[in-house]
Structures are given as structure tokens and as C-alpha cells.
Design a protein around this motif. Structure first.
Motif, PDB file in Angstrom:
ATOM      1  N   THR A 168       0.833  -1.209   0.000  1.00 17.41           N
ATOM      2  CA  THR A 168       0.000   0.000   0.000  1.00 17.41           C
ATOM      3  C   THR A 168       0.864   1.255   0.000  1.00 17.41           C
ATOM      4  O   THR A 168       1.767   1.375   0.841  1.00 17.41           O
ATOM      5  CB  THR A 168      -0.918   0.013   1.240  1.00 17.41           C
ATOM      6  OG1 THR A 168      -1.746  -1.156   1.228  1.00 17.41           O
ATOM      7  CG2 THR A 168      -1.794   1.260   1.234  1.00 17.41           C
ATOM      8  N   PRO A 169       0.630   2.203  -0.920  1.00 20.70           N
ATOM      9  CA  PRO A 169       1.399   3.455  -0.906  1.00 20.70           C
ATOM     10  C   PRO A 169       1.282   4.163   0.438  1.00 20.70           C
ATOM     11  O   PRO A 169       0.196   4.244   1.016  1.00 20.70           O
ATOM     12  CB  PRO A 169       0.751   4.270  -2.031  1.00 20.70           C
ATOM     13  CG  PRO A 169       0.159   3.246  -2.948  1.00 20.70           C
ATOM     14  CD  PRO A 169      -0.328   2.145  -2.037  1.00 20.70           C
ATOM     15  N   GLN A 170       2.400   4.681   0.926  1.00 21.69           N
ATOM     16  CA  GLN A 170       2.451   5.358   2.214  1.00 21.69           C
ATOM     17  C   GLN A 170       2.830   6.829   1.999  1.00 21.69           C
ATOM     18  O   GLN A 170       3.789   7.122   1.287  1.00 21.69           O
ATOM     19  CB  GLN A 170       3.494   4.689   3.126  1.00 21.69           C
ATOM     20  CG  GLN A 170       3.320   3.200   3.304  1.00 21.69           C
ATOM     21  CD  GLN A 170       2.108   2.833   4.138  1.00 21.69           C
ATOM     22  OE1 GLN A 170       1.684   3.599   5.002  1.00 21.69           O
ATOM     23  NE2 GLN A 170       1.547   1.667   3.877  1.00 21.69           N
ATOM     24  N   SER A 171       2.097   7.711   2.628  1.00 22.37           N
ATOM     25  CA  SER A 171       2.348   9.140   2.430  1.00 22.37           C
ATOM     26  C   SER A 171       3.722   9.567   2.924  1.00 22.37           C
ATOM     27  O   SER A 171       4.256  10.588   2.483  1.00 22.37           O
ATOM     28  CB  SER A 171       1.261   9.961   3.137  1.00 22.37           C
ATOM     29  OG  SER A 171       1.245   9.677   4.530  1.00 22.37           O
ATOM     30  N   ASP A 172       4.315   8.788   3.832  1.00 23.54           N
ATOM     31  CA  ASP A 172       5.647   9.120   4.355  1.00 23.54           C
ATOM     32  C   ASP A 172       6.784   8.594   3.475  1.00 23.54           C
ATOM     33  O   ASP A 172       7.956   8.842   3.771  1.00 23.54           O
ATOM     34  CB  ASP A 172       5.816   8.557   5.769  1.00 23.54           C
ATOM     35  CG  ASP A 172       4.926   9.257   6.776  1.00 23.54           C
ATOM     36  OD1 ASP A 172       4.557  10.421   6.520  1.00 23.54           O
ATOM     37  OD2 ASP A 172       4.600   8.650   7.805  1.00 23.54           O
ATOM     38  N   GLU A 174       7.779   9.054  -0.152  1.00 21.39           N
ATOM     39  CA  GLU A 174       7.540   9.719  -1.431  1.00 21.39           C
ATOM     40  C   GLU A 174       8.741   9.606  -2.357  1.00 21.39           C
ATOM     41  O   GLU A 174       9.896   9.637  -1.913  1.00 21.39           O
ATOM     42  CB  GLU A 174       7.218  11.201  -1.205  1.00 21.39           C
ATOM     43  CG  GLU A 174       5.919  11.442  -0.467  1.00 21.39           C
ATOM     44  CD  GLU A 174       5.594  12.914  -0.346  1.00 21.39           C
ATOM     45  OE1 GLU A 174       6.490  13.749  -0.617  1.00 21.39           O
ATOM     46  OE2 GLU A 174       4.453  13.246   0.010  1.00 21.39           O
ATOM     47  N   GLY A 178       7.265  13.448  -5.386  1.00 21.98           N
ATOM     48  CA  GLY A 178       6.312  13.632  -4.298  1.00 21.98           C
ATOM     49  C   GLY A 178       5.153  12.660  -4.307  1.00 21.98           C
ATOM     50  O   GLY A 178       4.141  12.879  -3.632  1.00 21.98           O
ATOM     51  N   VAL A 179       5.274  11.576  -5.073  1.00 20.18           N
ATOM     52  CA  VAL A 179       4.211  10.574  -5.152  1.00 20.18           C
ATOM     53  C   VAL A 179       4.468   9.485  -4.108  1.00 20.18           C
ATOM     54  O   VAL A 179       5.574   8.945  -4.033  1.00 20.18           O
ATOM     55  CB  VAL A 179       4.169   9.938  -6.563  1.00 20.18           C
ATOM     56  CG1 VAL A 179       3.091   8.858  -6.621  1.00 20.18           C
ATOM     57  CG2 VAL A 179       3.922  11.007  -7.614  1.00 20.18           C
ATOM     58  N   PRO A 180       3.459   9.161  -3.275  1.00 21.20           N
ATOM     59  CA  PRO A 180       3.642   8.109  -2.267  1.00 21.20           C
ATOM     60  C   PRO A 180       4.007   6.769  -2.906  1.00 21.20           C
ATOM     61  O   PRO A 180       3.458   6.392  -3.943  1.00 21.20           O
ATOM     62  CB  PRO A 180       2.274   8.036  -1.576  1.00 21.20           C
ATOM     63  CG  PRO A 180       1.679   9.393  -1.785  1.00 21.20           C
ATOM     64  CD  PRO A 180       2.144   9.809  -3.151  1.00 21.20           C
ATOM     65  N   THR A 182       4.842   2.464  -2.310  1.00 19.73           N
ATOM     66  CA  THR A 182       4.623   1.322  -1.427  1.00 19.73           C
ATOM     67  C   THR A 182       5.955   0.985  -0.758  1.00 19.73           C
ATOM     68  O   THR A 182       7.027   1.273  -1.316  1.00 19.73           O
ATOM     69  CB  THR A 182       4.134   0.089  -2.196  1.00 19.73           C
ATOM     70  OG1 THR A 182       5.194  -0.384  -3.043  1.00 19.73           O
ATOM     71  CG2 THR A 182       2.905   0.409  -3.044  1.00 19.73           C
ATOM     72  N   TRP A 186       9.685   1.260  -2.419  1.00 19.24           N
ATOM     73  CA  TRP A 186      10.687   2.065  -1.714  1.00 19.24           C
ATOM     74  C   TRP A 186      11.962   1.255  -1.479  1.00 19.24           C
ATOM     75  O   TRP A 186      13.067   1.724  -1.733  1.00 19.24           O
ATOM     76  CB  TRP A 186      10.096   2.540  -0.389  1.00 19.24           C
ATOM     77  CG  TRP A 186      11.036   3.294   0.509  1.00 19.24           C
ATOM     78  CD1 TRP A 186      11.882   2.758   1.440  1.00 19.24           C
ATOM     79  CD2 TRP A 186      11.234   4.711   0.557  1.00 19.24           C
ATOM     80  NE1 TRP A 186      12.583   3.757   2.071  1.00 19.24           N
ATOM     81  CE2 TRP A 186      12.210   4.969   1.554  1.00 19.24           C
ATOM     82  CE3 TRP A 186      10.678   5.791  -0.132  1.00 19.24           C
ATOM     83  CZ2 TRP A 186      12.632   6.255   1.879  1.00 19.24           C
ATOM     84  CZ3 TRP A 186      11.095   7.079   0.191  1.00 19.24           C
ATOM     85  CH2 TRP A 186      12.071   7.300   1.178  1.00 19.24           C
TER      86      TRP A 186
END
Length: 203
Positions: A168-172, A174, A178-180, A182, A186
């Protein structure tokens, strides 16, 4: 819980609904895992908050393994969604021996890592043999930083929650735009696993 079971031996629609999942144990394994999950959790599963409707693929997959939801009963949706997700997680996982060969280690070493909590494993439909969910593996071996992240996850967190976190993409997390991202993407990009580890502690 308004869930009915019926016989259905046609798996063509199941294959179509699960395109891209690479079912390692075949459609029958998916059906066995789904049935075992329902048997264990069907009576005590309770939804949290407003349930999301089942997707067309989830409805088709569950229909093909003989599970029919009463669509007028919203309480059935979370159970059926969890059943489909759990069955997919197990059916696409590698048998322990195959995962060990891919990583260049022994079965015993992988069992030790499962006990240590540095590798996630799930039980096959027989309830005994272990399978390794494929999100932890890459073409060349192990997901970078996996051990660091897995050590931070509480041992009582369910496998489905762990798999959902990693995918799941995580806002922290990026990327340069600036796109979240997963956690999987990452880590595959060679980024520091510590931000993922910190997020994993809150699971």
C-alpha cells in the motif's frame, strides 16, 4: 453471517478474476485455503467500520470456490473480502523448499527466520506445511531491507495486514516527484529501510 456454500467445479472465471496472481498451488489450492479460512473465522469475524463493496473480481473468485454472499447483508462483505485476500496470499506463496532454493539457503534456515520474525510465512491448506508470500522475494533473492522491517512488526499482526502494508502506498514514503510509494517499491529502489521500519512499528 449470511454466507451460503454451493458446489461449483468451474474454475475458468476464477482464473480470469485472478489474472496475474500466478497461483502456485492451482485453483484447487485457492479453494481449499478459502474453505479453511471460512471454517476458522466465519463465525467470529466482525467488520470494522463501514464495509467496502466487493469488487467484481472478488465476487467472481469467491463464486468459483463455492462461496455466495447474501448481498443484502453488509456484514458478509468484510468476511468474503478477507477470505479472497487470504486465499490469494497463500495460493501465490512459494512452498518453503522452493523459497529456500531461491534464496540459496536450507529449509531449516528459513524456518529459523520465521521463528525469529524476520520472514513471513503462512500455512498451506493442509494446516502444516509453510509457504512464503512472494512480496518478500525478488528475481535475484530477498527484498532489500526485509529483515529490518519485519523485526519491527509485532508478532500478533495477521499475515494479511503485513502483506497489505508492504503493498500500500504510504504518504511518508515519497519519490522524487512527491508521489507516495509502497514499502516494496521504496525498498526495491534502494532507499533507507528505516522509514519503512518506523511505519511498520505502528501496525
Amino acid at each position: 453471517m449470511a454466507v451460503a456454500l454451493r458446489d461449483n467445479n468451474g474454475f475458468a472465471e476464477l482464473k480470469q478474476a485472478l489474472t496475474g496472481l500466478q497461483l502456485r498451488g492451482g485453483e484447487q489450492e485457492f479453494a481449499r485455503v478459502a474453505a479453511a479460512f471460512l471454517k476458522r473465522h466465519g463465525d467470529r469475524f466482525r467488520p470494522h467500520g463501514r464495509p467496502e463493496p466487493l469488487s467484481a473480481a472478488e465476487k467472481a473468485a469467491l463464486d468459483m470456490v463455492g462461496v455466495v454472499a447474501n448481498q443484502s447483508d453488509p456484514d458478509a462483505a468484510p468476511l468474503l473480502k478477507a477470505t479472497a485476500n487470504h486465499a490469494a496470499l497463500v495460493s501465490t506463496a512459494l512452498p518453503l523448499a522452493e523459497a529456500a532454493a531461491k534464496l540459496g539457503v536450507t529449509d531449516g534456515r528459513l524456518r529459523q527466520r520465521v521463528r525469529e520474525g524476520t520472514l513471513l510465512a503462512v500455512h498451506a491448506s493442509d494446516g502444516r506445511s509453510l509457504r512464503v508470500p512472494v512480496f518478500q522475494l525478488t528475481e535475484s533473492g530477498e527484498l532489500p531491507g526485509l529483515r529490518t522491517v519485519m523485526r519491527a512488526i509485532r508478532r500478533d499482526v495477521r499475515p494479511l495486514q503485513v502483506a497489505a502494508f508492504f503493498s500500500t502506498p504510504q504518504s511518508d514514503l515519497e519519490n522524487a516527484d512527491g508521489v507516495p510509494m509502497t514499502p516494496i517499491d521504496w525498498l526495491l529502489a534502494g532507499n533507507d529501510p528505516d522509514p519503512v521500519r518506523e511505519l511498520a512499528q505502528s501496525l
